[in-house]
Design a protein around this motif. Structure first.
Motif, PDB file in Angstrom:
ATOM      1  N   TYR A  39      -6.425   4.979   4.017  1.00 22.95           N
ATOM      2  CA  TYR A  39      -6.109   3.950   3.032  1.00 22.95           C
ATOM      3  C   TYR A  39      -5.575   4.558   1.736  1.00 22.95           C
ATOM      4  CZ  TYR A  39      -8.505   0.602   5.978  1.00 22.95           C
ATOM      5  OH  TYR A  39      -8.867  -0.202   7.033  1.00 22.95           O
ATOM      6  N   GLN A  40      -4.860   3.722   0.963  1.00 17.92           N
ATOM      7  CA  GLN A  40      -4.440   4.082  -0.382  1.00 17.92           C
ATOM      8  C   GLN A  40      -5.696   4.193  -1.253  1.00 17.92           C
ATOM      9  OE1 GLN A  40      -1.434   4.911  -0.978  1.00 17.92           O
ATOM     10  NE2 GLN A  40      -0.181   3.815   0.494  1.00 17.92           N
ATOM     11  N   ASP A  41      -5.531   4.603  -2.495  1.00 19.20           N
ATOM     12  CA  ASP A  41      -6.667   4.758  -3.412  1.00 19.20           C
ATOM     13  C   ASP A  41      -7.456   3.471  -3.600  1.00 19.20           C
ATOM     14  OD1 ASP A  41      -6.046   7.422  -3.721  1.00 19.20           O
ATOM     15  OD2 ASP A  41      -4.849   7.087  -5.532  1.00 19.20           O
ATOM     16  N   ASP A  42      -6.806   2.301  -3.441  1.00 20.85           N
ATOM     17  CA  ASP A  42      -7.517   1.030  -3.607  1.00 20.85           C
ATOM     18  C   ASP A  42      -8.448   0.711  -2.430  1.00 20.85           C
ATOM     19  OD1 ASP A  42      -5.852   0.169  -1.513  1.00 20.85           O
ATOM     20  OD2 ASP A  42      -4.737  -1.255  -2.749  1.00 20.85           O
ATOM     21  N   SER A  45      -5.209  -1.108   1.023  1.00 15.02           N
ATOM     22  CA  SER A  45      -3.868  -0.988   1.588  1.00 15.02           C
ATOM     23  C   SER A  45      -3.817   0.209   2.536  1.00 15.02           C
ATOM     24  CB  SER A  45      -2.840  -0.792   0.478  1.00 15.02           C
ATOM     25  OG  SER A  45      -2.877  -1.869  -0.431  1.00 15.02           O
ATOM     26  N   ARG A  47      -2.494   3.231   4.206  1.00 11.90           N
ATOM     27  CA  ARG A  47      -1.496   4.267   3.945  1.00 11.90           C
ATOM     28  C   ARG A  47      -0.819   4.659   5.253  1.00 11.90           C
ATOM     29  NH1 ARG A  47      -1.739   8.280  -0.124  1.00 11.90           N
ATOM     30  NH2 ARG A  47      -3.909   7.700  -0.360  1.00 11.90           N
ATOM     31  N   GLY A  61       2.370   1.740   8.531  1.00 14.32           N
ATOM     32  CA  GLY A  61       1.752   1.685   7.212  1.00 14.32           C
ATOM     33  C   GLY A  61       2.005   0.327   6.588  1.00 14.32           C
ATOM     34  N   SER A  64       4.740  -1.829   0.369  1.00 12.79           N
ATOM     35  CA  SER A  64       4.316  -1.578  -1.012  1.00 12.79           C
ATOM     36  C   SER A  64       5.533  -1.732  -1.916  1.00 12.79           C
ATOM     37  CB  SER A  64       3.750  -0.152  -1.143  1.00 12.79           C
ATOM     38  OG  SER A  64       4.789   0.799  -0.971  1.00 12.79           O
TER      39      SER A  64
END
Length: 123
Positions: A39-42, A45, A47, A61, A64
């Motif tokens: 996942y993204q840092d959040d 979402s 990655r 993915g 974005s």
């Protein structure tokens, strides 16, 4: 050239809206196996994700601000085209072409909820 085990030289890579739900769709319809998820840092979402269907790998993915949707047309061999087609419709796909007998096998097309077209064929 060193290709990771279980990968092929060419692998489809999709950029999808609701990429996490793509895992569920491919598992329910095609019996996909999840290979990877990050996942993204959040932490919401996706990655990067990878699934296997048989000996094939699909990477994908989440859309974005930097990456727009990039869908695909996918041809898949299955044991029973009619049953898989119905399963796809039950899981949110829409019919593109009904399942019929073709010179290459029994085949039909669906568009999944993520914009990809799947040509479902039993040879």
């Amino acid at each position: 050239m060193k290709i990771p085990e279980g990968h092929h030289q060419v692998i489809p890579y999709l950029i999808l809206k609701d990429a996490v739900k793509f895992f569920d769709f491919t598992k329910a319809v095609f019996g996909a196996t999840e290979r990877h998820r990050s996942y993204q840092d959040d932490q919401k979402s996706l990655r990067h994700g990878e699934i296997s269907i048989g000996d094939s790998v699909i990477m994908f993915g989440q859309t974005s601000d930097n990456w727009g949707t990039d869908n695909a047309g996918l041809f898949i061999y299955v044991e029973d085209a009619d049953a898989t087609f119905k399963k796809a419709l039950t899981n949110g796909a829409t019919e593109v072409m009904p399942v019929t007998d073709q010179s290459y096998g029994r085949s039909g097309g669906v568009k999944d909820p993520f914009g990809n077209t799947w040509w479902i064929t039993a040879a």
